[in-house]
Scaffold this motif. Structure first.
Motif: not given
Length: 1057
Positions: A622-633
């Motif tokens: 979620g910073d300028g160089y990596s998109s944030p992780a997303l969890s279904m659970q």
């Protein structure tokens, strides 16, 4: 080998010579002295026994200490319960001070309302202090006489005394004892006097009252005076107004607390009252006259009061002494012995081994000739073992080749027929079904390749491709492999690719698919219910040049202008990177200080727990160089908004396409993996829990291969898990972009953007009729709604969120809201009844044809589908979602005409050409014939090598190409090719020379160049070396089964232009 063995023999002779020189030394004499050897042996055993004794004493002491602490814990619990109940009971003193017109009804009401604070105390009374001089006036005022109690709690006349404590107010269950004075009981009077004289809680000795062991507790009330200011006994006696009394059924209280430990596997617990003085020995205790001590067991469910306790914990309360006695269920002495027995046994074994070693050394010194014979025999056995190992290796290779051939042969028919079916007139949905069948067949072939590639990985000869591919298509193909299991188990399997992931990447899609199929397959295996979620995102934009391995492709493909053929080439690229981030950067939280990177994940408990917690909290990336992780659970609305709004750092120069590191995570809600077993996951032939091999199956080799493949691609494969919650496998792989920029097109609609998704620039809708249509998604789960929206956006549609049916109806009523062409309802996201009501409401509000309602669900029964149709649903699209399936469903729902997709085949490409197919398998001959006949060729098929030679020699029709199987009974493909090449030389007028000894042979490498017929090997044998054998036999090319139509077309274009 022989020289080494001879060298060993020479060394053995030198050792023997040195040993002979020691025969006169004291060491040798010591070793040969039997008395000294036996004495040393006995001394060693005695030392082992002594060490064991010391260890046993130490361990026994530790166990006794731990047992005592556990017993003390039981004491603290019972003490806390008793004190809490009594403290809660004495709160009623506040009632005396705050309520001037206190009455029996108020007292009863108050004790009822405060019962929850003292669940083990029901009898609470207020006893007023009355002196003998005031008795007559008091009785006249109360209009009642003070009475006494006996041990059966019966009312008796009250004898004359210096003072009294009649009951004025009592709780409901003792309301009949008003004006009864408990000081008439000999065991109660000292307790009341202690409470009066000390100002603290006083407890009476337990005694039988009415057949129940009871213990009374009293606290004196001094009116407005502060008890702390009353420093003398006389002052307290003059000020005391009365007492708050509590009656405890002591057996019930002790049992209610200690009964929870009845199932303790280590100890039995008993509670006893211990009088401190002999005059306190009450007759009810049945103590022996003249005894030094007396005990009253208030709780002893195991009946072990007469036994010696392992631990005793004493505690006092209100001038009375109690004991908690704990009895070990198993002997601690034996338990300590079991704990340390290994050490003395080990020492004893070492002593025995040393003794045996000395004995063997002596025997060795005395038997050199026998050792020499043994060495010679060993050399013979070694040579035999070497030959056996070489034979086993050859047998293994032959076995793998045979198994591969026997499986690939029927798979050639399956995949070949699906290829032919794809060339017929099919609509999009039918084509999708055929692709699923073909993908499943290809997965089986990939499984065979995995078995063959295992030896390559171990030998370090595995090659990684570098070709352009679409990662989204790879993810869809992986999910389609498990479609049948998904429908059977009703497990939510979905995939979400971030818009920043380029549509075209360069890497090895086959290896990526192999790894993902294995990981998703494991997730399906260990997930009984819940969801499996594949999430793809960018985690780093690299800064150094990344060069992919290149491989020279055979010359037949180099000159092709076909677009599909171009994709087959290995594309070497080199890209300049702007910044570089180590893999440890992937584990950095956005809250970390700049420049502070977490160390690479170690097999310790704290980082693993921290990583799982970060995954649950949604703080990864979620910073300028990596998109944030997303969890279904664990995903929330905030995490979805963060996922949508993420953009790469603006300082990155995106015009010069950088290489990217892509993270692919597979999250499941399965059984989870304990932390202490996670290290076993990536070890070959090991599983996290050996019991899973019986319940879930598997060999334990899949994840090991996956990790090695990911590392070959310069990536990393990690796992984070929590038992009972699930697991997350994350693969990070560096890939190169094909040249498109990273970005997304933001929708410029006049209403709120926060609830409307953006449309990625790589929309690749198979049906242009869907572009620009507006759809509303109804789903209470934020992440699943985002997954559905991503598919619709790739179809070029504009998407609106709706969390509930009410929000849908509100949007439809708004006049400023643009019209929608479809409402999509996920039946797993809202209640079934609400979904039916929503469909009916939408149909009433608008025309079904104008705004159809589409359901997303697993496979439904006929009755359920009928119910949905009657409610107003136009169509049900089955999960898992696929872009083509969703597009077809939406087109059907909006009433658009489906387009028929068919492969265009040039039926005149091979017109006038004659091709001979040689294969002993009827299905393979038919598959090859059907594939070739599509191009207009004339096909002749024969089942054996002799018939192929005979067909060529007849020369009824000139043969332009021969497709030759290798493994055939009788004359195989190699021998058949040799005969054909020799026949070409002998039948060629230009190559033929009358002198037979001067006839050119095809083995000379030249062969006949005037009437040479192209021969292409078609075989299921893909073992290393088969390609070379084909060219040595005189063949021109080599293709493997199952036949791939695109590969076959390239071969035809090369040889039959």
């Amino acid at each position: 080998m022989q020289n080494e063995i001879m060298g060993s023999s020479t060394t053995g002779r030198k050792v023997v010579s040195s040993g002979a020189g020691l025969s006169s030394s004291w060491t040798c004499r010591f070793l040969r002295s039997r008395l000294l050897r036996v004495g040393s042996f006995l001394l060693g055993l005695a030392l082992s026994f002594l060490v064991g004794l010391l260890l046993h004493r130490s361990d026994l002491s530790a166990k006794l200490e731990a047992f005592g602490l556990k017993c003390d814990n039981r004491k603290e619990i019972i003490r806390a319960v008793v004190e809490n109940n009594l403290n809660a009971s004495f709160v009623t003193i506040g009632l005396l001070a705050s309520v001037p017109d206190l009455s029996q009804s108020i007292w009863v009401s108050f004790t009822k309302e405060t019962y929850f604070l003292r669940s083990d105390v029901t009898r609470i009374s207020w006893l007023q202090r009355v002196l003998e001089s005031d008795r007559e006036a008091f009785e006249r005022r109360m209009n009642a006489s003070i009475v006494g109690l006996d041990y059966n709690l019966k009312i008796v006349p009250r004898t004359t005394d210096t003072e009294y404590a009649p009951t004025i107010y009592a709780s409901e269950d003792v309301g009949s004892y008003i004006m009864a004075d408990p000081m008439s009981l000999p065991t109660v009077k000292p307790g009341i006097e202690n409470a009066r004289d000390t100002g603290i809680v006083s407890v009476t000795a337990p005694d039988l009252y009415g057949g129940v062991w009871r213990m009374a507790c009293y606290l004196a009330y001094y009116g407005e005076s502060n008890p702390a200011s009353l420093t003398t006994v006389d002052m307290r006696r003059q000020t005391c107004l009365g007492y708050v009394g509590v009656s405890l059924a002591v057996e019930v209280v002790f049992a209610s607390v200690l009964s929870r430990f009845v199932d303790d596997v280590e100890m039995d617990v008993a509670a006893a009252y211990v009088p401190s003085q002999a005059y306190e020995f009450l007759p009810s205790y049945n103590c022996i006259p003249g005894a030094d001590s007396c005990e009253l067991f208030l709780y002893d469910p195991a009946g072990r009061a007469q036994e010696k306790s392992t631990a005793i914990v004493q505690w006092s309360y209100g001038f009375q002494n109690f004991e908690i006695r704990c009895y070990a269920k198993q002997s601690l002495w034996l338990s300590a012995l079991y704990s340390i027995i290994a050490w003395p046994l080990l020492m004893s074994i070492l002593v025995i081994l040393l003794y045996v070693l000395v004995y063997l050394i002596l025997k060795r010194l005395e038997s050199f000739e026998r050792d020499k014979l043994c060495m010679e025999k060993f050399n013979d056995d070694l040579r035999a073992a070497k030959l056996a190992a070489e034979a086993a290796d050859r047998a293994k290779s032959s076995f793998l080749a045979t198994v591969s051939h026997e499986i690939r042969t029927p798979m050639n028919g399956v995949i070949g027929m699906t290829n032919l079916l794809m060339g017929t007139e099919l609509n999009s949905q039918q084509l999708e079904y055929v692709k699923i069948a073909q993908a499943s067949g290809n997965s089986l072939v990939s499984l065979i390749n995995d078995v063959l590639d295992l030896s390559k990985i171990e030998a370090g000869k595995m090659e990684i491709e570098s070709v352009p591919f679409d990662l989204r298509s790879v993810i869809e193909d992986v999910i389609s492999v498990f479609e049948e299991k998904i429908q059977q188990n009703h497990i939510e399997v979905s995939a979400l690719v971030h818009d920043s992931v380029p549509p075209c990447l360069i890497g090895d899609p086959g290896k990526l698919k192999q790894v993902l199929v294995n990981i998703v397959g494991n997730a399906m295996k260990f997930t009984k219910k819940g969801s499996i979620f594949v999430c793809v995102r960018i985690v780093a934009l690299e800064d150094q040049s990344l060069s992919f391995p290149t491989e020279t492709v055979a010359s037949p493909f180099s000159g092709s202008n076909d677009p599909d053929a171009q994709l087959m080439k290995v594309v070497p690229i080199q890209v300049k990177r702007k910044r570089r981030f180590s893999w440890s950067y992937l584990r950095r939280s956005p809250n970390d200080q700049p420049g502070v990177l977490e160390a690479a994940l170690k097999p310790t408990e704290e980082p693993q727990i921290k990583l799982w917690q970060q995954w649950k909290d949604g703080v990864l990336g979620g910073d300028g160089y990596s998109s944030p992780a997303l969890s279904m659970q664990f995903g929330t609305k905030e995490s979805v908004e963060k996922w949508r709004s993420w953009q790469p750092d603006e300082v990155m120069d995106l015009k010069d396409p950088p290489n990217v590191t892509v993270a692919i995570s597979v999250e499941d809600t399965g059984i989870g993996i304990p932390l202490d077993l996670q290290y076993r996951l990536f070890q070959p032939f090991l599983q996290a829990d050996s019991s899973t091999s019986r319940e879930y199956g598997g060999t334990g080799i899949g994840l090991s291969i996956c990790k090695k493949l990911v590392e070959l691609m310069e990536g990393h494969l990690t796992v984070s898990s929590e038992p009972g919650e699930g697991s997350v496998f994350e693969m990070t792989v560096p890939l190169s972009r094909c040249g498109t920029t990273i970005g997304r097109v933001i929708s410029n609609t006049p209403h709120d953007r926060s609830s409307e998704h953006t449309t990625p620039e790589h929309s690749d809708s198979p049906e242009p009729k869907l572009r620009g249509l507006r759809a509303m998604i109804v789903d209470g789960h934020h992440v699943r709604r985002e997954v559905t929206a991503s598919y619709l956006q790739r179809l070029g549609m504009v998407v609106q969120d709706a969390e509930s049916p009410l929000s849908v109806l509100n949007l439809l009523k708004r006049k400023d809201t643009p019209s929608f062409q479809a409402v999509i309802v996920d039946l797993q996201g809202i209640e079934h009844a609400a979904a039916l009501q929503l469909a009916k409401a939408v149909c009433k509000a608008v025309d079904r044809k104008t705004m159809p309602v589409v359901a997303l669900s697993f496979s439904l029964s006929t009755a359920a589908q009928q119910e949905l149709r009657e409610a107003g649903f136009s169509l049900t699209v089955q999960k898992p979602l696929r872009q083509t399936t969703l597009a077809v469903g939406l087109l059907q729902a909006v009433g658009a005409q489906l387009q028929t997709i068919a492969k265009k085949v040039n039926s005149k490409m091979l017109a006038g050409k004659h091709i001979l197919v040689v294969d002993d398998n009827l299905v393979n001959r038919r598959v090859a014939s059907l594939m070739l006949s599509q191009y207009g060729a004339s096909i002749c098929s024969v089942p054996s090598g002799p018939e192929a030679i005979s067909t060529l020699k007849k020369q009824e029709q000139k043969v332009d190409l021969v497709l030759m199987d290798i493994q055939m009974p009788g004359m195989d493909g190699y021998e058949t090719t040799r005969h054909i090449r020799q026949w070409e030389l002998e039948s060629c007028k230009e190559c033929f020379i009358p002198d037979a000894s001067n006839i050119l042979s095809w083995r000379d490498g030249s062969g006949c160049q005037h009437c040479r017929i192209p021969i292409v090997a078609v075989t299921a044998d893909v073992m290393k070396g088969t390609h070379d054998l084909c060219f040595e036999a005189g063949m021109d090319h080599y293709i493997s089964k199952p036949l791939d139509q695109r590969q076959l077309r390239l071969v035809l274009e090369r040889f039959l232009k």
